[in-house]
Design an enzyme around this catalytic site. Sequence first.
Site, PDB file in Angstrom:
ATOM      1  N   GLU A 168      43.201  38.903  43.962  1.00 59.06           N
ATOM      2  CA  GLU A 168      44.074  38.235  42.986  1.00 59.06           C
ATOM      3  C   GLU A 168      45.220  39.510  42.600  1.00 59.06           C
ATOM      4  O   GLU A 168      44.696  40.886  42.559  1.00 59.06           O
ATOM      5  CB  GLU A 168      43.678  37.804  42.227  1.00 59.06           C
ATOM      6  CG  GLU A 168      43.218  36.477  41.827  1.00 59.06           C
ATOM      7  CD  GLU A 168      42.460  35.533  40.855  1.00 59.06           C
ATOM      8  OE1 GLU A 168      42.652  36.556  39.540  1.00 59.06           O
ATOM      9  OE2 GLU A 168      41.644  34.403  40.563  1.00 59.06           O
ATOM     10  N   TRP A 205      37.189  46.007  40.867  1.00 58.79           N
ATOM     11  CA  TRP A 205      38.333  45.083  40.080  1.00 58.79           C
ATOM     12  C   TRP A 205      38.659  45.537  38.859  1.00 58.79           C
ATOM     13  O   TRP A 205      38.312  45.894  38.080  1.00 58.79           O
ATOM     14  CB  TRP A 205      36.934  44.102  39.245  1.00 58.79           C
ATOM     15  CG  TRP A 205      37.424  42.783  38.372  1.00 58.79           C
ATOM     16  CD1 TRP A 205      38.385  41.836  38.115  1.00 58.79           C
ATOM     17  CD2 TRP A 205      37.109  42.577  36.762  1.00 58.79           C
ATOM     18  NE1 TRP A 205      38.503  40.980  37.574  1.00 58.79           N
ATOM     19  CE2 TRP A 205      37.865  41.491  36.692  1.00 58.79           C
ATOM     20  CE3 TRP A 205      36.311  43.223  36.290  1.00 58.79           C
ATOM     21  CZ2 TRP A 205      37.396  41.340  35.141  1.00 58.79           C
ATOM     22  CZ3 TRP A 205      36.268  42.829  34.908  1.00 58.79           C
ATOM     23  CH2 TRP A 205      37.203  41.842  34.733  1.00 58.79           C
ATOM     24  N   HIS A 250      43.617  43.187  41.215  1.00 58.36           N
ATOM     25  CA  HIS A 250      44.539  42.964  40.256  1.00 58.36           C
ATOM     26  C   HIS A 250      45.014  44.590  39.811  1.00 58.36           C
ATOM     27  O   HIS A 250      45.677  44.734  38.573  1.00 58.36           O
ATOM     28  CB  HIS A 250      43.501  42.966  38.589  1.00 58.36           C
ATOM     29  CG  HIS A 250      43.140  41.470  38.409  1.00 58.36           C
ATOM     30  ND1 HIS A 250      44.127  40.617  38.636  1.00 58.36           N
ATOM     31  CD2 HIS A 250      42.078  40.694  38.012  1.00 58.36           C
ATOM     32  CE1 HIS A 250      43.013  39.434  38.702  1.00 58.36           C
ATOM     33  NE2 HIS A 250      41.844  39.549  38.264  1.00 58.36           N
ATOM     34  N   ALA A 252      40.234  45.027  36.175  1.00 56.82           N
ATOM     35  CA  ALA A 252      40.154  43.448  34.710  1.00 56.82           C
ATOM     36  C   ALA A 252      40.927  42.998  34.309  1.00 56.82           C
ATOM     37  O   ALA A 252      42.017  43.599  33.525  1.00 56.82           O
ATOM     38  CB  ALA A 252      39.295  44.521  33.167  1.00 56.82           C
ATOM     39  N   ASP A 253      41.097  41.743  34.185  1.00 59.63           N
ATOM     40  CA  ASP A 253      42.020  41.124  33.427  1.00 59.63           C
ATOM     41  C   ASP A 253      41.886  40.114  32.035  1.00 59.63           C
ATOM     42  O   ASP A 253      42.763  39.654  31.769  1.00 59.63           O
ATOM     43  CB  ASP A 253      42.401  39.595  34.359  1.00 59.63           C
ATOM     44  CG  ASP A 253      40.710  39.133  34.462  1.00 59.63           C
ATOM     45  OD1 ASP A 253      41.044  38.109  34.334  1.00 59.63           O
ATOM     46  OD2 ASP A 253      40.428  39.103  35.903  1.00 59.63           O
TER      47      ASP A 253
END
Length: 799
Positions: free
Chosen positions: A528, A472, A507, A474-475
Site C-alpha cells: 500500500e 511498514w 506506506h 505505520a499508518d
Amino acid sequence: MQRTRADHPPTRTGRRLGAGAAIAALAIAGSALGAAPAYAAEPDFGPNVTIFDETWTADQISAALMAASTEAEFSLNRHQFFFKPGTYGSAAGQDNPATATGIVNSELGYYQAVAGLGASPEDVRINGAIHVEPVRQCEANPWDCQQPGSLTRFWRSMSNLTFNPIQRPVGIDADRPFPSGITNAHQMRFAVSQAAPLRRINIEGDLTLMGRVGEYASGGYLANSKVSGEILSGSQQQWFTRDSSVGTWNGGVWNMVFSGVEGAPATDFGPQPGGGNGNKTNVGDTPINRESPFLYLDGDDYKVFVPKAKQDTSGVDWSTDASAGESISIDDFFIAHEGATAAQLNAALAAGKHLLITPGVYYLDAPLQVEDAGTVVLGLGYASLVPTAGNAAIEVGDVSGVKIAGLTVDAGEVLSDVLVKVGPDGASASDPADPTTLSDVFIRVGGPWAGKATTSIEVNSPDTLLDHIWAWRADHGEGVGWTSNVGDHGVVVNGDDVTALGLFVEHYQKNQVIWNGERGRTIFFQSEIPYDPPTQGAYKDGNRLGYAAYRVGDQVRHHLAQGLGVYSFFDNQYNQSQDIFVESGVQVPQRPGVRVESAVSVKLNGTGGIKHIVNDQGDAAQGAGGGISKFLAVYESATDPNAQNLQVTVPEGAPGEFVWSIDGTNDIVDLGTAVENGDHFAAAGSINPVRVTDTRRGSTPWSVSAQVGDFESPAGSFGGKFLGWAPKVVEAGGGAVAGAAVQSGFVSGNGLADASTLGSAPAGHERGSAKLGADLDLRIPVAATDGTYRATLTITGLG
C-alpha cells in the site's frame, strides 16, 4: 523521550518455573490453577517463555494461551509458548465442536508465538485450535462492519505443530449471541494480515483465512506446511503460499500466489474469457529456498536446526537429518534476555556465539555487528530491537551464510539512515549454496512511537535470500504523520542475484522498494502506498506523479517479478479531498530481460488513484468509490527504446594456417669437443630456434616434438638416448608453452631417443607466432671410441 519498560509495565505478573518455563497463576470459571512442575535442566529462556509438556491439562494450556492473547496492538510485552513432543487435548468431540470438551482452545494475540519442540510437526499433536478472529466492530450485527475486521491482525505466529482442528468460541466471544469463533467441524480459523506466518504446520482438516462473516483481511504467509482439506481464503486480499501441500484452495480477491505448492490451483491471473479477472499465480518450483531456523528437542537436549538452502523446490520438507541442515547445540548460543545491551550482544558475537534473543524489547545504542560467516541470530516471541542513537539495529559484514530470523525492528525516535544493513557498501562475499537469509523479519517505522528511518532494509550482499519481510511505515498508532514517522524506502537491494519470497512493503514516502542489483527475482509483492501525502506536490518523483511502489533501477538488464499487488488509499483527512495520483505502481526498465508477471493495481478508497500498472501499460485504477482493481498478466519488452541498434557484416575469413620452420640458419649445431667428467664425456649447446605460427580461426591445439637418432662416426657409434634437453620459449606468442625437460639417458631413461615435446599451445589459444628453443645436454660413456660424431634431430609439428 526514549520509552522504557518502566513506562509500559507488563499487563500480567509472572513467576519463574524452574529455569525455562514461566506463566502466571490463572483462573478458569473461578478456580485458580497452579503452574505445572518445573524442569530443572531447562536452559534459562527467561520469564517470557512458557514451555508446556503433557503434565499440563488442556484447560491449563488454554488458559495460559488466552491470558497472553489480549495484548494491545502496540504493547511492549512479548510471549513465546512451546509444546514439548506429545499429544494435547482430547479428540472425542472432533465431529461436533459445539459440545467438545477437553480440547486446547485459545485465540492467538499480538506478539504471541506458539511452536512445537519436536523435530517434526507431527511430534506435537493438538486436538483443538489456536485461532485468530477478526476485530468485532459491530456487536449486534457483525455483517454491518467488514472493517477493520482482520486488517490489523498483525504480529503473531505458529510453527512446527500438528492440529486436529476442533474450534469453539472462547473468552468474551463465547458469550455473544453470534460468536465469531464458530467454525465447521474439522476446521480452524487463522484470519490474519501481515507479519503473521504459519510455518511447518500440519492441519488434518480445513483452514479458513477469513472471519465468519467475511470481514476484510490482508494477509498472509504459509510455508512448508500441509493442509489435508480445504483452505478457504475468501475475503483475503492477497496471500502467499510457498513449498506446501494443500487439499483444495477456495477463494481470494486480488493476488493469490503459490510457489512450489502441491495441489495449488493453476494460474488464471488477469481477464478471463467469460468475463471478470482471475487472481491466482502458480510458480511450479521455488527457485531457491531456505526454511527458517527453529528451536527443538533432540531427546532432552535443546538444539537449533538450521535448514540448508535448496534450489527448485516444491512440497513440504520436515527432515532434520544431516542432509537437510545443521543442528547446533544450545550451548553454542548466547541466550539474550530483555535488558541485554548492544555491548553485551556484540561481545557474544565477537566470541563466536550465535544469538538466541528471547521475547522482549531491546534498546540498542549501537548495531549488532554480525561479522562471522554462518552466524545465526534467532528471535523468539517477536523479540524487538530498537535503535536509540540514530544507529542501525543490525549490520552484517562482508560475509556469507548469515541467518537472521524471527525479529521485529522498531525505528527509534532519532532518525536512522538504515535499520538492517546486509553487507557493507560494495559487498562482494557470497555463496549461492549458502546465502545470507532473512526470515520473518518485520520492520516498523512508527506505531509504538514516532520512529524515523530513511531506509528500513538495505541489501548489499550478493545472493541474499529474503523470506517473508514486512517493512511498514505505520499508518496508525502513536506519532503517525507525514513529517513525524518519516521513512523514504522499505527495502533497497543493491546486491546481485538477490531473491525475495513474500515481500510486503507499505506506506513509505518514496519508492517502497528500489532494486538496483542484477538478476533479481521477486515472487509475491504486496504494497500500500502512503495514505498521508498532503498534496501532489509533496508526492512527486521529479516530474513523475507519485512514486512507483516497486522500482527497478534504469541500469538493470535482467529482473523477474511475479505476483505484484499495489494499492492506493489517498486519505481525504490528510489531503483535504485533493486528488493525488501515482503514474504507475511498478516502474522497470523497458528492455528485453526485464519481465513482470501477474501485476494488479487497486484503488482501495480515497482520492486519485494509480494511472498505470507497469510503466505505461495497464488500465487506471481510479474513479469514484473504492475497490477498483485493474490487472495485467504480463509486462515485457522486445526492444529498448533508449538503445541504439548496431549492425556489422563479417565476411568469411581466411582459413589461416599452421606452419613451423627453422628460424634463421639451419647450419649444423656444433657441440664442440666433449670434456671428460669422471665416468662420462660431457658436451652442451643449443638447437637452432624453431618459429611456429598459427593463424587458424579455430584455435586448434598444436605441438612440436623432436627425436634424435644414433650418433655415428667412421670409428663407431653410440645411442641417441644419451642426448637430453631443456626446451624454452625464446619469443612468446600464440599461447605457446615450452615442453618438459628430458634428462640424458646416461642419467636415466631414453633421453631424446624417444619423441619429446619442444613446445605446444592448448585449444582456444590466441592466434600468433612464437619462437621455441632448447638447451642440449649430451653425456657420452667413457668407453666410446674417440672421433667426430653426428646425429639427426627430426622435428615434427602436429596441429
